[in-house]
Design a protein around this motif. Structure first.
Motif, PDB file in Angstrom:
ATOM      1  N   ARG A 171      37.652  31.419  51.694  1.00  0.00           N
ATOM      2  CA  ARG A 171      36.763  30.880  50.641  1.00  0.00           C
ATOM      3  C   ARG A 171      37.484  30.021  49.604  1.00  0.00           C
TER       4      ARG A 171
ATOM      5  N   ARG B 141      21.391  37.050  57.019  1.00  0.00           N
ATOM      6  CA  ARG B 141      22.468  36.170  56.557  1.00  0.00           C
ATOM      7  C   ARG B 141      22.577  36.182  55.033  1.00  0.00           C
TER       8      ARG B 141
ATOM      9  N   VAL C 125      28.288  32.160  60.985  1.00  0.00           N
ATOM     10  CA  VAL C 125      28.954  31.477  59.868  1.00  0.00           C
ATOM     11  C   VAL C 125      29.242  32.416  58.682  1.00  0.00           C
ATOM     12  N   SER C 126      28.448  33.459  58.517  1.00  0.00           N
ATOM     13  CA  SER C 126      28.700  34.402  57.415  1.00  0.00           C
ATOM     14  C   SER C 126      30.086  35.038  57.529  1.00  0.00           C
TER      15      SER C 126
ATOM     16  N   ASP D  45      25.829  37.189  52.912  1.00  0.00           N
ATOM     17  CA  ASP D  45      26.424  36.209  52.001  1.00  0.00           C
ATOM     18  C   ASP D  45      26.393  36.677  50.549  1.00  0.00           C
TER      19      ASP D  45
ATOM     20  N   ARG E 193      26.021  28.096  47.421  1.00  0.00           N
ATOM     21  CA  ARG E 193      25.695  29.437  46.929  1.00  0.00           C
ATOM     22  C   ARG E 193      26.457  29.762  45.643  1.00  0.00           C
ATOM     23  N   ASP E 194      27.595  29.084  45.439  1.00  0.00           N
ATOM     24  CA  ASP E 194      28.459  29.438  44.293  1.00  0.00           C
ATOM     25  C   ASP E 194      28.898  28.199  43.525  1.00  0.00           C
TER      26      ASP E 194
ATOM     27  N   ALA F  47      32.079  32.678  55.682  1.00  0.00           N
ATOM     28  CA  ALA F  47      31.672  32.671  54.269  1.00  0.00           C
ATOM     29  C   ALA F  47      32.129  33.941  53.536  1.00  0.00           C
TER      30      ALA F  47
ATOM     31  N   TYR G 152      31.401  25.363  55.390  1.00  0.00           N
ATOM     32  CA  TYR G 152      31.601  26.691  56.000  1.00  0.00           C
ATOM     33  C   TYR G 152      31.242  26.641  57.488  1.00  0.00           C
ATOM     34  N   ARG G 153      30.215  25.855  57.793  1.00  0.00           N
ATOM     35  CA  ARG G 153      29.815  25.708  59.198  1.00  0.00           C
ATOM     36  C   ARG G 153      30.904  24.975  59.989  1.00  0.00           C
TER      37      ARG G 153
ATOM     38  N   THR H 163      27.851  22.045  50.712  1.00  0.00           N
ATOM     39  CA  THR H 163      29.035  22.902  50.892  1.00  0.00           C
ATOM     40  C   THR H 163      28.851  23.899  52.031  1.00  0.00           C
ATOM     41  N   GLY H 164      27.594  24.272  52.307  1.00  0.00           N
ATOM     42  CA  GLY H 164      27.344  25.181  53.438  1.00  0.00           C
ATOM     43  C   GLY H 164      27.828  24.547  54.732  1.00  0.00           C
TER      44      GLY H 164
HETATM   45  O1   DC Z   1      23.382  26.699  53.469  1.00  0.00           O
HETATM   46  P1   DC Z   1      23.906  26.974  54.862  1.00  0.00           P
HETATM   47  O2   DC Z   1      23.025  27.833  55.692  1.00  0.00           O
HETATM   48  O3   DC Z   1      24.293  25.737  55.603  1.00  0.00           O
HETATM   49  O4   DC Z   1      25.253  27.785  54.603  1.00  0.00           O
HETATM   50  C1   DC Z   1      26.091  28.179  55.659  1.00  0.00           C
HETATM   51  C2   DC Z   1      26.810  29.463  55.286  1.00  0.00           C
HETATM   52  O5   DC Z   1      27.776  29.263  54.268  1.00  0.00           O
HETATM   53  C3   DC Z   1      25.905  30.593  54.811  1.00  0.00           C
HETATM   54  O6   DC Z   1      26.370  31.773  55.431  1.00  0.00           O
HETATM   55  C4   DC Z   1      26.153  30.646  53.307  1.00  0.00           C
HETATM   56  C5   DC Z   1      27.554  30.160  53.173  1.00  0.00           C
HETATM   57  N1   DC Z   1      27.834  29.421  51.935  1.00  0.00           N
HETATM   58  C6   DC Z   1      28.612  29.994  50.973  1.00  0.00           C
HETATM   59  O7   DC Z   1      29.026  31.163  51.130  1.00  0.00           O
HETATM   60  N2   DC Z   1      28.940  29.308  49.858  1.00  0.00           N
HETATM   61  C7   DC Z   1      28.497  28.057  49.686  1.00  0.00           C
HETATM   62  N3   DC Z   1      28.826  27.392  48.578  1.00  0.00           N
HETATM   63  C8   DC Z   1      27.669  27.448  50.661  1.00  0.00           C
HETATM   64  C9   DC Z   1      27.352  28.170  51.777  1.00  0.00           C
END
Ligand code: DC
Length: 231
Positions: free
Chosen positions: A108, A188, A98-99, A192, A138-139, A102, A38-39, A34-35
């Motif tokens: 979101r 970051r 990217v934050s 986040d 993350r969530d 995020a 966001y990227r 899922t990250g």
């Molecule tokens: O895991 P990553 O570094 O590829 O994540 C990219 C960005 O997305 C990082 O800032 C965290 C955010 N993110 C998020 O807020 N919720 C998620 N489910 C996955 C990533």
């Protein structure tokens, strides 16, 4: 029986992407990073020439973003229309900003709802033929799929996480590389963690500390948690 959802959350450098991908490959499940979504949203906004600070415009762009995702754990991939952005989304310039997407509270929920759609499809059809999916971020354990059959928070000491990320990004875990990584990773995660709790496990979520584990040992521990869940 519907397919399984395995939800894995954790901070940067906890190893969740590579572990989730390996577990999915091992069990014939789909894999969703899922990250990376966001990227991709970050790359799309910048491609459209919109500032990441314009939160409402960013959310509008995310709603109509032509994102395609490969859920194959052996070949994960991301396309914006016909452009393969699988490599571009990992660019350090994207990691640095990217934050801002995020932490965009209008963008979101748009991404959360596409993630839920992908998960729902994989539980009955899709790439996995209904076997299910490993989704990491993350969530996922708390917001995207709180009803997942298996919910894991993968954590590791800051030292272990920085060493892994330094190796990944700079090819070395020497002191200069670790110092360069510290600012990126710690900064970051701090930004986040304002919008998602991924350092402490929610109720019903198993914490797996892999500071002292090899990747193979972590994969094994995750497979055991899945087996314990009766799947
Ligand atoms: O895991 P990553 O570094 O590829 O994540 C990219 C960005 O997305 C990082 O800032 C965290 C955010 N993110 C998020 O807020 N919720 C998620 N489910 C996955 C990533």
């Amino acid at each position: 029986m519907p397919g399984i959802t395995v939800a894995i959350d954790g901070p940067s450098g906890s190893g969740k992407s590579s572990v989730a991908r390996t577990v999915a490959g091992h069990l014939g499940l789909a894999y969703l990073d899922t990250g990376a979504m966001y990227r991709a949203a970050t790359v799309w906004t910048l491609t459209c020439g919109v500032s990441l600070a314009e939160t409402a415009r960013v959310a509008d762009l995310v709603r109509t973003m032509p994102l395609r995702v490969s859920l194959d754990p052996k070949a994960p991939g991301f396309w914006l229309a016909d452009d393969d952005v699988t490599a571009a989304i990992r660019d350090p310039a994207v990691s640095a900003v990217v934050s801002q997407v995020a932490t965009n509270l209008e963008a979101r929920p748009v991404l959360v709802s596409s993630q839920r759609e992908i998960i729902a499809i994989e539980r009955s059809a899709g790439f996995s033929n209904g076997r299910g999916i490993v989704a990491e971020g993350r969530d996922i354990t708390t917001v995207v799929a709180p009803d997942a059959e298996v919910r894991i928070l993968l954590v590791a000491s800051e030292e272990a996480r920085l060493a892994r990320r330094a190796k990944e990004v700079h090819g070395s875990a020497g002191s200069v590389a670790v110092a360069a990584t510290r600012a990126e990773v710690v900064g970051r995660d701090r930004a986040d963690s304002a919008v998602a709790e991924f350092m402490t496990a929610a109720d019903g979520v198993a914490t797996l500390d892999n500071s002292e584990f090899s990747k193979a040992q972590t994969v094994q521990a995750v497979l055991e948690l899945i087996e314990e869940a009766g799947r």
